[in-house]
Design a protein around this motif. Structure first.
Motif, PDB file in Angstrom:
ATOM      1  N   ALA A  59       0.825  -1.210   0.000  1.00 34.00           N
ATOM      2  CA  ALA A  59       0.000   0.000   0.000  1.00 34.00           C
ATOM      3  C   ALA A  59       0.855   1.254   0.000  1.00 34.00           C
ATOM      4  O   ALA A  59       0.616   2.198  -0.769  1.00 34.00           O
ATOM      5  CB  ALA A  59      -0.929  -0.009   1.212  1.00 34.00           C
ATOM      6  N   VAL A  60       1.895   1.281   0.850  1.00 31.56           N
ATOM      7  CA  VAL A  60       2.754   2.467   0.936  1.00 31.56           C
ATOM      8  C   VAL A  60       3.511   2.681  -0.371  1.00 31.56           C
ATOM      9  O   VAL A  60       3.589   3.809  -0.892  1.00 31.56           O
ATOM     10  CB  VAL A  60       3.730   2.336   2.119  1.00 31.56           C
ATOM     11  CG1 VAL A  60       4.798   3.428   2.068  1.00 31.56           C
ATOM     12  CG2 VAL A  60       2.978   2.409   3.441  1.00 31.56           C
ATOM     13  N   MET A  61       4.076   1.613  -0.916  1.00 30.88           N
ATOM     14  CA  MET A  61       4.850   1.744  -2.151  1.00 30.88           C
ATOM     15  C   MET A  61       3.967   2.231  -3.307  1.00 30.88           C
ATOM     16  O   MET A  61       4.363   3.118  -4.076  1.00 30.88           O
ATOM     17  CB  MET A  61       5.489   0.397  -2.523  1.00 30.88           C
ATOM     18  CG  MET A  61       6.482  -0.143  -1.514  1.00 30.88           C
ATOM     19  SD  MET A  61       7.941   0.885  -1.318  1.00 30.88           S
ATOM     20  CE  MET A  61       8.867  -0.046  -0.103  1.00 30.88           C
ATOM     21  N   LEU A  62       2.787   1.656  -3.434  1.00 32.59           N
ATOM     22  CA  LEU A  62       1.901   2.051  -4.533  1.00 32.59           C
ATOM     23  C   LEU A  62       1.384   3.474  -4.342  1.00 32.59           C
ATOM     24  O   LEU A  62       1.282   4.233  -5.315  1.00 32.59           O
ATOM     25  CB  LEU A  62       0.744   1.058  -4.641  1.00 32.59           C
ATOM     26  CG  LEU A  62       1.144  -0.361  -5.096  1.00 32.59           C
ATOM     27  CD1 LEU A  62      -0.054  -1.298  -5.031  1.00 32.59           C
ATOM     28  CD2 LEU A  62       1.730  -0.342  -6.506  1.00 32.59           C
ATOM     29  N   LEU A  63       1.083   3.863  -3.106  1.00 32.52           N
ATOM     30  CA  LEU A  63       0.646   5.232  -2.850  1.00 32.52           C
ATOM     31  C   LEU A  63       1.767   6.228  -3.136  1.00 32.52           C
ATOM     32  O   LEU A  63       1.525   7.314  -3.695  1.00 32.52           O
ATOM     33  CB  LEU A  63       0.168   5.376  -1.407  1.00 32.52           C
ATOM     34  CG  LEU A  63      -1.200   4.756  -1.088  1.00 32.52           C
ATOM     35  CD1 LEU A  63      -1.478   4.818   0.406  1.00 32.52           C
ATOM     36  CD2 LEU A  63      -2.306   5.466  -1.869  1.00 32.52           C
ATOM     37  N   LEU A  64       2.998   5.868  -2.774  1.00 29.10           N
ATOM     38  CA  LEU A  64       4.136   6.738  -3.078  1.00 29.10           C
ATOM     39  C   LEU A  64       4.331   6.869  -4.587  1.00 29.10           C
ATOM     40  O   LEU A  64       4.619   7.960  -5.090  1.00 29.10           O
ATOM     41  CB  LEU A  64       5.407   6.189  -2.427  1.00 29.10           C
ATOM     42  CG  LEU A  64       5.537   6.365  -0.911  1.00 29.10           C
ATOM     43  CD1 LEU A  64       6.766   5.626  -0.394  1.00 29.10           C
ATOM     44  CD2 LEU A  64       5.615   7.835  -0.543  1.00 29.10           C
ATOM     45  N   ALA A  65       4.168   5.751  -5.311  1.00 24.05           N
ATOM     46  CA  ALA A  65       4.309   5.788  -6.766  1.00 24.05           C
ATOM     47  C   ALA A  65       3.251   6.691  -7.386  1.00 24.05           C
ATOM     48  O   ALA A  65       3.546   7.504  -8.272  1.00 24.05           O
ATOM     49  CB  ALA A  65       4.208   4.378  -7.340  1.00 24.05           C
ATOM     50  N   ILE A  66       2.016   6.565  -6.908  1.00 17.30           N
ATOM     51  CA  ILE A  66       0.933   7.408  -7.422  1.00 17.30           C
ATOM     52  C   ILE A  66       1.214   8.878  -7.095  1.00 17.30           C
ATOM     53  O   ILE A  66       1.013   9.770  -7.928  1.00 17.30           O
ATOM     54  CB  ILE A  66      -0.415   6.957  -6.834  1.00 17.30           C
ATOM     55  CG1 ILE A  66      -0.787   5.572  -7.376  1.00 17.30           C
ATOM     56  CG2 ILE A  66      -1.515   7.961  -7.163  1.00 17.30           C
ATOM     57  CD1 ILE A  66      -1.976   4.947  -6.684  1.00 17.30           C
ATOM     58  N   GLY A  67       1.701   9.126  -5.884  1.00 15.86           N
ATOM     59  CA  GLY A  67       2.026  10.489  -5.501  1.00 15.86           C
ATOM     60  C   GLY A  67       3.124  11.093  -6.350  1.00 15.86           C
ATOM     61  O   GLY A  67       3.068  12.268  -6.739  1.00 15.86           O
ATOM     62  N   LEU A  68       4.140  10.288  -6.674  1.00 17.64           N
ATOM     63  CA  LEU A  68       5.223  10.771  -7.524  1.00 17.64           C
ATOM     64  C   LEU A  68       4.712  11.103  -8.926  1.00 17.64           C
ATOM     65  O   LEU A  68       5.077  12.130  -9.511  1.00 17.64           O
ATOM     66  CB  LEU A  68       6.338   9.723  -7.601  1.00 17.64           C
ATOM     67  CG  LEU A  68       7.187   9.534  -6.344  1.00 17.64           C
ATOM     68  CD1 LEU A  68       8.208   8.423  -6.560  1.00 17.64           C
ATOM     69  CD2 LEU A  68       7.900  10.827  -5.961  1.00 17.64           C
ATOM     70  N   LEU A  69       3.858  10.224  -9.475  1.00 14.78           N
ATOM     71  CA  LEU A  69       3.312  10.484 -10.815  1.00 14.78           C
ATOM     72  C   LEU A  69       2.418  11.726 -10.797  1.00 14.78           C
ATOM     73  O   LEU A  69       2.420  12.507 -11.756  1.00 14.78           O
ATOM     74  CB  LEU A  69       2.526   9.268 -11.296  1.00 14.78           C
ATOM     75  CG  LEU A  69       3.360   8.032 -11.639  1.00 14.78           C
ATOM     76  CD1 LEU A  69       2.454   6.867 -12.014  1.00 14.78           C
ATOM     77  CD2 LEU A  69       4.331   8.338 -12.784  1.00 14.78           C
TER      78      LEU A  69
END
Length: 216
Positions: free
Chosen positions: A193-203
């Motif tokens: 969850a954290v990794m995917l949320l961080l990825a979405i935030g970066l994009l």
């Protein structure tokens, strides 16, 4: 002037510690390695060394160079988002499988070189790392008098050493809890969850910086 050494050291320590204590990709990766007791010393050493080198570069003024290269931040953001999404997908798979499949994967282990490559990618492909170390800590340190900068950097490095060593080696205290497969599923689910949320935030930040989707 007698308070200058102590204030510079404590200033670097306090600022770095306040930035480093968070539920981020690097901390979760180190926590997982500590729980598995796999290559903990090497990963801890890498995280500390990377932090110190990046902060030293910031204090030396490299942050201004990064700001002067317009396309660098965008490429770092894109690469970081791709890696975090890939790592998050792998964690989600482990959480979904659970049971014997995840236990077998943990028992098989990961070679040291592959583990350090993952640590390097999680650390160096995350633009937030540069924001914290090179820009925030670096700008604060470079604003000090020249004789105070080494002490500021020593304080900042001490904060990284204490935090990463404590997290990596202290994780084994949670070993009784993670003797249950369900606890690993929860951890891997949180990591995903954290990794995917961080990825979405970066994009999302990249999309905003490029002005995509904004009204003219």
């Amino acid at each position: 002037m007698t308070t200058l050494p102590a204030s510079a050291f404590l200033g670097g320590f306090a600022l770095t510690f306040s930035l480093i204590v968070s539920l981020g990709a690097q901390n979760l990766f180190l926590l997982r390695q500590g729980l598995r007791r796999e290559h903990v010393g090497a990963v801890v050493a890498f995280c500390i060394l990377a932090d110190i080198l990046l902060m030293a570069a910031g204090v030396a003024g490299i942050g201004r160079l990064l700001q002067a290269v317009p396309g660098l931040a965008a490429w770092l953001t894109l690469g970081g988002a791709a890696f975090l999404a890939w790592y998050g997908y792998g964690a989600a798979q482990r959480a979904w499988r659970g049971g014997a499949g995840a236990a077998a994967a943990r028992a098989a282990g990961t070679p040291l070189a592959a583990t350090l490559l993952q640590a390097a990618a999680i650390t160096l492909l995350n633009p937030h790392v540069y924001l914290d170390t090179v820009l925030l800590v670096g700008v604060a340190g470079s604003a000090l008098a020249a004789e105070a900068r080494p002490l500021f950097l020593a304080g900042a490095g001490s904060a990284s050493l204490i935090w990463f060593a404590g997290l990596g080696y202290g994780a084994r205290l949670l070993a009784p809890l993670f003797a249950r497969p369900g606890a690993w599923r929860v951890l891997d689910g949180a990591v995903a969850a954290v990794m995917l949320l961080l990825a979405i935030g970066l994009l999302a930040s990249l999309r905003g910086s490029l002005g995509i989707g904004q009204q003219p």
